[in-house]
Motif scaffolding. Structure first.
Motif, mmCIF file in Angstrom:
data_model
loop_
_atom_site.group_PDB
_atom_site.id
_atom_site.type_symbol
_atom_site.label_atom_id
_atom_site.label_comp_id
_atom_site.label_asym_id
_atom_site.label_seq_id
_atom_site.Cartn_x
_atom_site.Cartn_y
_atom_site.Cartn_z
ATOM 1 N N ASP B 85 4.666 5.761 -5.593
ATOM 2 C CA ASP B 85 5.772 6.370 -6.327
ATOM 3 C C ASP B 85 6.104 7.704 -5.691
ATOM 4 O OD1 ASP B 85 7.590 7.196 -8.287
ATOM 5 O OD2 ASP B 85 6.503 6.010 -9.773
ATOM 6 N N PHE B 86 7.374 7.867 -5.293
ATOM 7 C CA PHE B 86 7.733 9.095 -4.614
ATOM 8 C C PHE B 86 7.860 10.258 -5.573
ATOM 9 C CE2 PHE B 86 8.959 11.226 -0.898
ATOM 10 C CZ PHE B 86 9.982 12.104 -1.196
ATOM 11 N N GLN B 87 8.023 9.974 -6.877
ATOM 12 C CA GLN B 87 8.243 11.066 -7.818
ATOM 13 C C GLN B 87 7.003 11.903 -8.034
ATOM 14 O OE1 GLN B 87 9.493 8.890 -11.137
ATOM 15 N NE2 GLN B 87 11.588 8.697 -10.429
ATOM 16 N N PHE B 88 5.820 11.330 -7.806
ATOM 17 C CA PHE B 88 4.604 12.078 -8.051
ATOM 18 C C PHE B 88 4.227 12.836 -6.794
ATOM 19 C CE2 PHE B 88 0.950 12.592 -10.799
ATOM 20 C CZ PHE B 88 0.019 13.095 -9.924
ATOM 21 N N MET B 89 4.519 14.127 -6.760
ATOM 22 C CA MET B 89 4.173 14.989 -5.635
ATOM 23 C C MET B 89 4.659 14.416 -4.313
ATOM 24 S SD MET B 89 0.423 16.472 -6.494
ATOM 25 C CE MET B 89 0.524 17.958 -5.586
ATOM 26 N N GLY B 90 5.814 13.808 -4.342
ATOM 27 C CA GLY B 90 6.359 13.282 -3.100
ATOM 28 C C GLY B 90 5.551 12.141 -2.532
ATOM 29 N N GLY B 91 4.885 11.392 -3.392
ATOM 30 C CA GLY B 91 4.124 10.261 -2.906
ATOM 31 C C GLY B 91 3.038 10.639 -1.935
ATOM 32 N N SER B 92 2.525 11.834 -2.025
ATOM 33 C CA SER B 92 1.603 12.286 -0.985
ATOM 34 C C SER B 92 0.229 11.653 -1.190
ATOM 35 C CB SER B 92 1.487 13.799 -0.994
ATOM 36 O OG SER B 92 1.207 14.244 -2.291
ATOM 37 N N ILE B 93 -0.452 11.466 -0.074
ATOM 38 C CA ILE B 93 -1.733 10.788 -0.100
ATOM 39 C C ILE B 93 -2.838 11.800 -0.274
ATOM 40 C CG2 ILE B 93 -3.278 9.324 1.199
ATOM 41 C CD1 ILE B 93 -1.085 8.030 2.451
ATOM 42 N N GLY B 94 -3.617 11.663 -1.356
ATOM 43 C CA GLY B 94 -4.775 12.516 -1.566
ATOM 44 C C GLY B 94 -6.016 11.654 -1.656
ATOM 45 N N SER B 95 -7.108 12.240 -2.122
ATOM 46 C CA SER B 95 -8.357 11.467 -2.161
ATOM 47 C C SER B 95 -8.254 10.295 -3.119
ATOM 48 C CB SER B 95 -9.520 12.345 -2.613
ATOM 49 O OG SER B 95 -9.496 13.553 -1.963
ATOM 50 N N VAL B 96 -7.602 10.518 -4.265
ATOM 51 C CA VAL B 96 -7.537 9.447 -5.266
ATOM 52 C C VAL B 96 -6.708 8.289 -4.740
ATOM 53 C CG1 VAL B 96 -6.705 8.844 -7.534
ATOM 54 C CG2 VAL B 96 -7.798 11.019 -7.166
ATOM 55 N N VAL B 97 -5.590 8.603 -4.129
ATOM 56 C CA VAL B 97 -4.727 7.543 -3.611
ATOM 57 C C VAL B 97 -5.478 6.734 -2.560
ATOM 58 C CG1 VAL B 97 -2.606 7.113 -2.373
ATOM 59 C CG2 VAL B 97 -2.666 8.867 -4.096
ATOM 60 N N GLY B 98 -6.173 7.449 -1.668
ATOM 61 C CA GLY B 98 -6.936 6.752 -0.638
ATOM 62 C C GLY B 98 -7.998 5.857 -1.228
ATOM 63 N N GLU B 99 -8.672 6.374 -2.248
ATOM 64 C CA GLU B 99 -9.750 5.590 -2.855
ATOM 65 C C GLU B 99 -9.182 4.362 -3.561
ATOM 66 O OE1 GLU B 99 -12.914 6.194 -2.496
ATOM 67 O OE2 GLU B 99 -13.542 4.520 -3.745
ATOM 68 N N LYS B 100 -8.080 4.530 -4.263
ATOM 69 C CA LYS B 100 -7.493 3.387 -4.967
ATOM 70 C C LYS B 100 -7.078 2.301 -3.989
ATOM 71 C CE LYS B 100 -5.004 4.093 -8.974
ATOM 72 N NZ LYS B 100 -4.108 4.762 -9.916
ATOM 73 N N PHE B 101 -6.446 2.732 -2.889
ATOM 74 C CA PHE B 101 -6.050 1.750 -1.881
ATOM 75 C C PHE B 101 -7.269 1.020 -1.334
ATOM 76 C CE2 PHE B 101 -1.722 1.582 -1.218
ATOM 77 C CZ PHE B 101 -1.128 2.813 -1.162
ATOM 78 N N THR B 102 -8.287 1.811 -0.993
ATOM 79 C CA THR B 102 -9.456 1.192 -0.381
ATOM 80 C C THR B 102 -10.096 0.201 -1.329
ATOM 81 O OG1 THR B 102 -9.799 3.354 0.605
ATOM 82 C CG2 THR B 102 -11.494 1.730 0.973
ATOM 83 N N ARG B 103 -10.180 0.552 -2.606
ATOM 84 C CA ARG B 103 -10.801 -0.380 -3.542
ATOM 85 C C ARG B 103 -9.974 -1.634 -3.688
ATOM 86 N NH1 ARG B 103 -13.369 3.038 -8.468
ATOM 87 N NH2 ARG B 103 -14.561 4.445 -7.147
#
Lengths: 742, 245
Positions: B85-103
């Protein structure tokens, strides 16, 4: 005399008029547009024309600058291979560049030089001043370089005189040869790859190369690779994997080159491909950040088993200037940004992104390149020793785990629901979509849970949810069946009628219609296409409801069980009883008999007595605490009855034997029966079977007559009476009944 | 569907809407909904600390993070899907996003599900420093296992805008890369290129249509037939719907 003006090659020398055949042949064979000299000669050659000069002009060939000398000497350091590299030590010594923060040191240095000059000029002895100044200088140097701020480190990492990749490589390797090209259009000068040996061990080297002066920098594009560079690195990685070279990468780039051409060539894709491939290489990889590591451009050759950093090297996701421009709207805030972003080697080691720090000399790597290179060499050899001990699987796993654990987040704590307002929520699945297999799986899981819970005595699971789900499914199946059978219309019509019925009393005709419909449905249900599925789901539902009732009963039973056990323990602790039990125990031990049946009568009775005492106390205690006991599990009487039954059986057998012995008729019959059976075993035939049957009948009759024999009969009736005393006893003597609790 | 009614221009779409569009109703099961970021490198810029910033975005958008991951059915085929989602902080990738993707990728590897990732991102999150950069490597590592070892099927859908770290990792690693019309896809942003080259970038030089001619993606698919196209692609790769006997 022959001027072959069209041909580019003409011969010098005077031609005699006598042109021999071989001359002609030679000239035309020389690739010249074959205008035979002869014809020309025949045409216009006059006699006596001498002194004609035919000049050879060599075609202008581009002069390439090759790195090898005229006469390559194989004995030079680095062997023959070193002649192939155009990277030679710079002709002019690099200009010393001082960074901002080094200014005070430079002033001190200048002062020392001034004092020395004065000493030389005037001849006075300023040695102690010089010494004190030197000491101050050393102290200041040490102070400065042990407490560097992040932005100072960034400046050192970007120092123009900092040793580059090829500097280090030629310092640490015995032999090194550079390999070029991505075989797909270009040889990027910003990425250098090659193979070489360190102390006899072979490695594949690759890294970003910056220039040592401005001219070189432009040629090397300031160390910013294009997609071609990354594809060259990828090719080399495959090569190393294929031939088994461990890989050492050196990172020193401000980032990937950002221009339109690179975008069109797929800069992102090149980096992505590198990232993915590096996790599949079966050779150890060590990455060393020797300067600055700029985000994706650096990571493309940096996914390694071990990431080491030089002391003053930095590794960032966005350069401090860019970060400051975005967050603080001014590039002047870059010192603050550099500090907050945690980009120095120290910080990254703490975050477990970097695995080790390689020390630099005081003053930065450019102060003593040789020493720095030696440190790097030692670090490489140490890491490779460690990594080469691992097998392939372990190596890949190690690399994956190194990156898997990076990241800081929290989970498991419930999140404020208003923060989740817009997230798509989980919905209940529509019936009919869940596959049979999934349902079966869920039912099995629930059953397993119940079984497991029985052992650990804790049940809290979602039987109800599953039951509802199943019920919904069954409803759906029923409606599907109805549809298939064509009754749906009638059903809906009936529904309308009932809805219209005012006082909720159905007219008899309506009731009859309903009955008919119901019968019709039930009869034809078996023919519906999804009957199988329906039955299956119904059976699952039954299983679950059974499991549910069991679970509920069990739940009720648990606390009571606990209570009962407690009370029993209490009872045992009662002093009088305890004494008796102790006595009995002592006696049993004394008599040395372990099995209860072998006790002599006296002991048996004593045991029974104590037992009864315990039981009565127990029952009292239970009743007092509100537990109602309705029947007892009476074990000794159990065993006694069993013993009596066995005894009786033995007696009866004995009597039968006696009777048979005494009645020769029966004895004969039994003998014949035995024979027949043996015959039957060997050669079964209908006749022998019939004979066996008739014989059996006769023998039974005879024995039954015997049973009317008085003594046995008496005994039999007595036993029955005793058994009937104990309520709820089956004639086979088995009794286990749960006490019914009020 | 967030299309301009007059000209069909594809506008940005929120992640929940996109999930509704792609996944059959009643089959969505989200994963890891409660993961939120801490402040791993304690990045405090003067205006507001990082945590507060995350908090305010959470309240504003109603999402816990920049990506929603989960399992669902697409025309009857079980898929693992992640929507950014681009609306949340410009869709930027942080630790949580990385972890969710990896899982999600690890789950899909274990259950042999095809994978769809809808990408819409501005790059790596600066406030988490180099940790964000390493998330890219983490996701690529999981994708290596998914694609090269298990040979499963992964489709990234690039929407507007897809820049930075996403283009440099999972966005361009798909088996079939699908892009939406009128999307802005880049590795380095426009401003950075202008700074490097010292000249303005012509319009449309980082638009999907232009890059398509340069051979960067497989398909451009508009939003209307997207679900059916995906379903067809899955069936071509032997992932069949469940209720098809």
């Amino acid at each position: 005399m022959a001027s072959v003006s069209q041909s580019p090659v003409t011969f010098s020398g005077s031609l005699s008029s006598a042109t021999s055949a071989s001359d002609l042949l030679r000239s035309s064979m020389n690739g010249v547009n074959g205008v035979p000299l002869k014809t020309l000669g025949k045409g216009h050659v006059g006699h006596g024309r001498k002194g004609l000069n035919i000049v050879a002009k060599v075609r202008k060939v581009k002069k390439h600058e090759y790195p090898w000398p005229q006469d390559p000497d194989p004995n030079v350091k680095g062997g023959v291979l070193s002649h192939l590299s155009p990277f030679k030590p710079l002709k002019e010594k690099p200009k010393p560049v001082t960074l901002e923060f080094e200014k005070p040191l430079m002033d001190l240095q200048k002062k020392i030089i001034d004092v020395q000059k004065m000493a030389n000029e005037t001849g006075l002895d300023f040695s102690d001043q010089i010494i004190s100044l030197e000491n101050k200088y050393q102290q200041a140097l040490k102070d400065l370089y042990t407490h560097l701020t992040p932005i100072q480190r960034v400046n050192i990492a970007r120092h123009p005189n900092r040793p580059t990749f090829l500097d280090h490589v030629f310092n640490i390797t015995d032999k090194f040869v550079e390999l070029h090209g991505d075989r797909a259009g270009y040889d990027d000068p910003a990425v250098v790859t090659g193979i070489g040996t360190i102390d006899g061990r072979r490695f594949m080297f690759m890294g970003h190369q910056k220039g040592r002066n401005t001219k070189e920098n432009i040629q090397r594009n300031f160390g910013m690779p294009t997609p071609h560079g990354y594809r060259k690195a990828l090719r080399m990685m495959y090569y190393a994997d294929h031939h088994g070279f461990p890989i050492v990468t050196f990172i020193d780039t401000p980032g990937a080159f950002a221009d339109l051409k690179s975008e069109e060539l797929g800069q992102g894709e090149a980096i992505a491909h590198n990232l993915r491939t590096m996790f599949g290489l079966k050779v150890p990889i060590v990455s060393i950040v020797m300067g600055e590591g700029g985000s994706g451009g650096a990571l493309a050759i940096g996914c390694a088993n071990k990431l080491l950093m030089l002391e003053n090297a930095v590794f960032y996701v966005a350069s401090p200037e860019a970060c400051a421009a975005i967050l603080w709207k001014t590039a002047k805030a870059s010192p603050k940004a550099a500090e907050k972003l945690k980009i120095t080697a120290n910080e990254l080691c703490k975050l477990q992104i970097a695995d080790g720090i390689i020390p630099e000399p005081l003053g930065g790597a450019h102060a003593d390149p040789q020493w720095t290179s030696m440190q790097i060499k030692n670090a490489i050899l140490d890491s490779m020793d460690e990594l080469e001990k691992m097998g392939t699987e372990e190596l890949l796993r190690h690399r994956m785990l190194k990156f898997r654990k990076i990241g800081g987040f929290q989970e498991g704590l419930p999140v404020d629901p208003e923060k989740k307002v817009n997230m798509k929520r989980k919905e209940e699945p529509r019936p009919g979509l869940i596959s049979d297999k999934a349902l079966q799986g869920e039912v099995n899981k629930l059953k397993e849970q119940i079984l497991k819970a029985k052992e650990t005595s804790s049940i809290n699971m979602d039987q109800n949810g599953l039951i509802e789900k199943l019920q919904r499914e069954i409803n759906y199946e029923f409606s599907e069946a109805a549809k298939a059978l064509g009754i749906e219309e009638k059903l809906s019509k009936m529904r309308e009628e009932f809805a219209k019925a005012e006082n909720e009393q159905l007219t008899p005709s309506q009731i009859k219609n309903l009955e008919n419909l119901k019968n019709e449905f039930n009869e034809n249900l078996a023919t519906a296409p999804n009957y199988g599925r329906l039955k299956y789901k119904l059976s699952l539902l039954k299983e679950i409801t059974e499991a549910k009732t069991f679970a509920e009963n069990y739940k009720k039973a648990l606390p009571l069980k606990a209570k009962v056990n407690e009370k029993f323990k209490e009872v045992l602790e009662k002093p009088t009883l305890k004494q008796n039990i102790e006595n009995i125990k002592a006696e049993i031990e004394k008599s040395g008999v372990s099995n209860i049946e072998e006790f002599d009568q006296e002991l048996k009775e004593k045991v029974l007595e104590v037992r009864e005492q315990v039981e009565s106390e127990f029952v009292n205690a239970l009743e007092s605490s509100g537990v109602h006991v309705t029947s007892k599990v009476d074990q000794t009487s159990m065993s006694m009855i069993k013993a009596k039954v066995d005894e009786l059986n033995a007696e009866i057998n004995q009597i039968i034997q006696d009777v048979i012995e005494s009645t020769p008729d029966l004895k004969n019959k039994i003998e014949i029966l035995k024979l027949e059976i043996v015959k039957d075993k060997n050669a079964p035939s209908k006749e022998s079977k019939e004979k066996i049957e008739s014989l059996q009948q006769q023998i039974k009759q005879g024995v039954a007559d015997v049973m009317s024999f008085a003594a046995v009969k008496d005994k039999y009736e007595q036993l029955q009476a005793e058994l009937a005393e104990l309520a709820g006893v089956g004639s086979d003597g088995s009794l286990i009944k749960e006490p019914i609790y009020a | 569907m967030n299309l301009c009614e007059q000209c069909g221009y594809h506008l940005k779409m929120s992640s929940s809407d996109r999930i509704e569009l792609s996944i059959d109703p009643g089959t969505w099961e989200p994963m890891d909904e409660d993961m939120v970021s801490l402040d791993p490198i304690e990045f405090h810029s003067e205006e507001e600390p990082y945590k507060n910033r995350v908090d305010s975005y959470q309240r504003k958008t109603g999402l816990t993070e920049a990506v929603q991951t989960g399992i669902g059915q697409l025309d009857g085929i079980n898929v693992a899907i992640a929507v950014m989602d681009f609306q949340f902080m410009g869709g930027s990738i942080g630790s949580v996003v990385g972890e969710k993707f990896t899982r999600l990728i690890e789950y899909a590897t274990k259950e042999f599900l095809p994978l769809i990732i809808v990408c819409a991102s501005g790059g790596a999150r600066m406030q988490e420093g180099s940790l964000s950069l390493m998330q890219i490597a983490k996701i690529s590592s999981a994708l290596y296992d998914y694609q090269s070892n298990k040979k499963l099927f992964y489709v990234p859908i690039l929407t507007s805008p897809t820049t930075g770290g996403v283009t440099a990792s999972f966005g361009m690693l798909g088996d079939i890369i699908i892009a939406e019309p009128n999307a802005y896809i880049a590795f380095a942003g426009k401003r950075v290129i202008e700074q490097t080259l010292n000249k303005t970038v012509p319009d449309g030089s980082q638009a999907v249509e232009y890059l398509f001619q340069k051979g960067l993606f497989d398909l451009i698919v508009p939003r209307n037939p997207l679900k059916s196209v995906l379903s067809e692609l899955f069936q071509l790769h032997t992932f069949f719907p469940l209720n098809q006997n």
